[in-house]
Structures are given as C-alpha cells and as structure tokens.
Design a protein around this motif. Structure first.
Motif, short mmCIF file in Angstrom:
data_model
loop_
_atom_site.label_atom_id
_atom_site.label_comp_id
_atom_site.label_asym_id
_atom_site.label_seq_id
_atom_site.Cartn_x
_atom_site.Cartn_y
_atom_site.Cartn_z
N MET A 173 0.85 -1.19 0.00
CA MET A 173 0.00 0.00 0.00
C MET A 173 0.88 1.24 0.00
O MET A 173 1.84 1.32 0.76
N ILE A 174 0.57 2.19 -0.85
CA ILE A 174 1.40 3.39 -1.02
C ILE A 174 1.15 4.35 0.14
O ILE A 174 0.04 4.85 0.32
N MET A 175 2.21 4.62 0.92
CA MET A 175 2.13 5.56 2.02
C MET A 175 2.52 6.97 1.57
O MET A 175 2.05 7.96 2.09
N LEU A 185 2.68 6.79 -12.20
CA LEU A 185 1.35 6.21 -12.02
C LEU A 185 0.37 6.80 -13.02
O LEU A 185 -0.48 6.08 -13.58
N GLU A 186 0.47 8.09 -13.25
CA GLU A 186 -0.44 8.75 -14.19
C GLU A 186 -0.22 8.25 -15.60
O GLU A 186 -1.18 8.06 -16.37
N ALA A 187 1.06 8.03 -15.97
CA ALA A 187 1.36 7.52 -17.31
C ALA A 187 0.80 6.11 -17.48
O ALA A 187 0.28 5.75 -18.55
N GLY A 188 0.91 5.27 -16.44
CA GLY A 188 0.30 3.95 -16.46
C GLY A 188 0.92 2.95 -17.41
O GLY A 188 0.32 1.92 -17.71
N VAL A 194 -3.97 0.38 -7.54
CA VAL A 194 -5.31 -0.19 -7.43
C VAL A 194 -5.72 -0.13 -5.97
O VAL A 194 -5.13 -0.81 -5.13
N GLN A 195 -6.69 0.73 -5.68
CA GLN A 195 -7.16 0.94 -4.31
C GLN A 195 -5.98 1.22 -3.36
O GLN A 195 -5.92 0.71 -2.25
N GLY A 196 -5.06 2.03 -3.87
CA GLY A 196 -3.94 2.46 -3.04
C GLY A 196 -2.75 1.53 -3.02
O GLY A 196 -1.73 1.82 -2.39
N GLN A 197 -2.84 0.39 -3.71
CA GLN A 197 -1.74 -0.57 -3.72
C GLN A 197 -0.91 -0.41 -4.99
O GLN A 197 -1.45 -0.23 -6.08
N LEU A 198 0.42 -0.46 -4.85
CA LEU A 198 1.32 -0.33 -5.99
C LEU A 198 1.30 -1.63 -6.80
O LEU A 198 1.58 -2.71 -6.27
#
Length: 349
Positions: A173-175, A185-188, A194-198
């Motif tokens: 989970m991204i802290m 992340l925006e580039a994807g 996904v729901q805060g998980q990398l």
C-alpha cells in the motif's frame, strides 16, 4: 504575542521558525512586523540563503546575535542581507533556540532596524527574560512540531529526485509517492495503483515485487539473500528498473513515513547524461571540441557515426579521442561511456 514580545525586547519584527540542518530547509510558523510580500519570498526562496544554520550549535535558550554566529561584515555581503534584510531595513537580530533534534531546530528571532542599531546588552537581557516562557508556550501548545517539519523537508528532497520513489507498507500500500512516482502512475505504462496498492502492469514482475516488499518486513537480513533490483518491462519498449530498500531497521526507520516497510525506487532503464557536461570538461581539462566528441561518443556511437554527426573527418575524431583517452586515463570507448554515466544526476530536471 509576537508583537508585544518584539516591543518589549526592543525590536520591530519577530518570528517563530525552524530549520533543517541537513537540507537547510526552513519553516516559518508565525511572523510579526514583516511585509507579507517578504514573508512569502522568505518561504519560497530566501530560507535557502538564511545563514542561521549556525544556530544549530547553540544550546537551548542561549541568547545570540547575528555577529556571534557569523562575522557581521560577512552577513552584510550575503545574498540574504542584500536582497531580503537590507531592503526592509533590518540590520541585526537577537535569536534563541527553543527546541532542537539531531537534524533540526526551532528558534525565536527578533529583528532590529537601522534606527534602533545593533543588538545591545539591554536587548539581550530582555530576550533572556521572555525566552523560557516562549519555549514552554510553544512546547505545551505544540506550535512547532520538529518531526512534522523534518517530514516536510524529507518530502521536498524526495520530490527533487528524477527517480520515482514509493514508500509502501508490507502489503504494497502506497504511504507516500514523490512527484516522479505520481507521474509514473499517471502515465500507467509500467505501474498503476489499485485501491492504493502499488501494482506492476506485467503480472510476473508484479508477483516478484510483491515478494520483495513482503520480505522487507524482516529488515535487511530477510531481503539480503534476494535480488533488490527488478526489471519492469513495458509494452511500449521503454523499460524501467525498480530497486527495493527495507525501511524497518535503524535510522531508515526513523526517517521513513510511519508504517512504511520499504522504499521502491523506479527509474527508466536508460543511460542518463551528466547534469553539467562542463563539470567533466573542467575536471579532465578537455577542450570544447574534445568535450563535444566525448558526449557524441556516448550519444551516437563509434568513430564513423560521430564523424558523420559532427560533420568532420574520421581522422579528426580519432585525434580528439586519443587526447581524451590520455586526459581521462580511459582505454576504450566503453570506458568513456562509464565515465560520463558516473556524472549523471539523480535530480529531476
């Protein structure tokens, strides 16, 4: 309170501030007597030039003036004085540390203008009377939180890096994510959340990253027998590489975001050029033409390709390369590529 304090001490402006002794980042909590435009310019620019880092060596509640921290003639020549203090008429200040940690300190500052003159014994004595009360008030009221200030400075440093930095817990989970990480992340193309998980786009790489992050829960020893680097393929062909650092032991745990188990560094798998080619040229005493050839070898390739790119004869490139080899101590063009790579910058452009 600051207005009354400044008047009692014998100054015209006062502030409650903190400073990071490593990054030199400054935080201004409250001001009195300063023009709002100068308050803003201090917060945006001039904390970098503020010479008050020397306060870190002072004891808590010790009363000092600027001349006790740095020679006054040096202060008057500084960018901070010439561009920030002098235009406002401030020529001196009395200061006292209110709280300090290993990497930062909070302090009270009362400034004096030209009409009042330099800090004198009366001003110091009055400052000594109020500092203990100010210190107790700030601590009780939690006006200044050095841990929060350190965290803000830490985030600023991470945002200056070109690599994406994700601080994650043991479940991924991204802290916290720095600016470069949020852009990834925006580039994807390689990563997403996904729901805060990398999550890594490539399933196999994602499973491997999950295992690496889970292993960091056991600290350095647990991950010591596994690879800490991971290739992240992308459909576009612009591959990235991730490095995983445990944050569960020693000073790394103290500096990390609470709950973070690992730091995941993600960058594009490519050779990055030097931040300042002139630095290489100056170090090895290369002429402008030699430096141009050196950089072309890295960017273009062998002698024929470089000669064509620069529009000169092969013999000219060979002559320059011979001098470059002699000056740098390299024996092969591959060594030159390694040399230039060693000067690449970790900072975002």
């Amino acid at each position: 309170m600051l207005a009354k304090l400044a008047h009692f001490v014998g100054g015209q402006a006062a502030g409650l501030l903190s400073k990071d002794t490593i990054s030199k980042a400054g935080n201004a909590y409250f001001f009195h007597g300063l023009d709002p435009a100068y308050q803003k310019s201090y917060a945006q620019t001039y904390w970098r030039h503020d010479p008050m880092a020397e306060l870190a060596s002072c004891e808590v509640e010790q009363i000092v003036s600027i001349s006790e921290l740095i020679p006054h003639h040096v202060f008057r020549r500084s960018v901070f004085y010439q561009q920030w203090s002098r235009p406002q008429g401030w020529i001196d200040a009395v200061k006292a540390v209110l709280d300090k940690s290993a990497t930062s300190f909070a302090y009270l500052s009362v400034c004096r203008n030209e009409a009042s003159g330099l800090v004198d014994s009366e001003m110091r004595a009055r400052m000594a009377l109020v500092v203990p009360h100010v210190r107790r008030a700030t601590v009780i009221g939690k006006v200044i939180d050095l841990r929060r200030a350190e965290a803000a400075a830490f985030a600023d440093v991470l945002d200056g890096l070109s690599a994406g930095v994700f601080l994650v817990d043991a479940k991924g989970m991204i802290m916290h994510a720095n600016v470069a990480a949020r852009a990834q992340l925006e580039a994807g193309t390689v990563l997403h959340a996904v729901q805060g998980q990398l999550i890594v786009i490539d399933p196999a790489s994602n499973r491997r990253l999950r295992d690496m992050i889970t292993a960091t829960g056991g600290g350095d020893a647990a991950i010591g027998n596994t690879d800490v680097a991971l290739a992240l393929p992308a459909p576009t062909g612009d591959h990235h590489v991730a490095h995983v650092l445990p944050l569960t032991a020693g000073k790394r745990a103290d500096a990390a975001t609470p709950g973070a188990s690992a730091a995941v560094f993600v960058r594009k798998a490519e050779l990055q050029g030097p931040s300042s080619p002139q630095t290489i040229g100056a170090l090895y005493r290369l002429t402008p033409a030699e430096l141009r050839v050196l950089l072309a070898v890295v960017d273009v390739g062998g002698v024929p390709e470089v000669a064509a790119a620069l529009g000169v004869a092969d013999s000219t490139i060979k002559t320059h390369l011979g001098r470059i080899f002699e000056k740098t101590g390299a024996n092969r063009q591959a060594d030159l590529v390694k040399l230039v790579a060693g000067f690449s910058t970790p900072l975002a452009s």
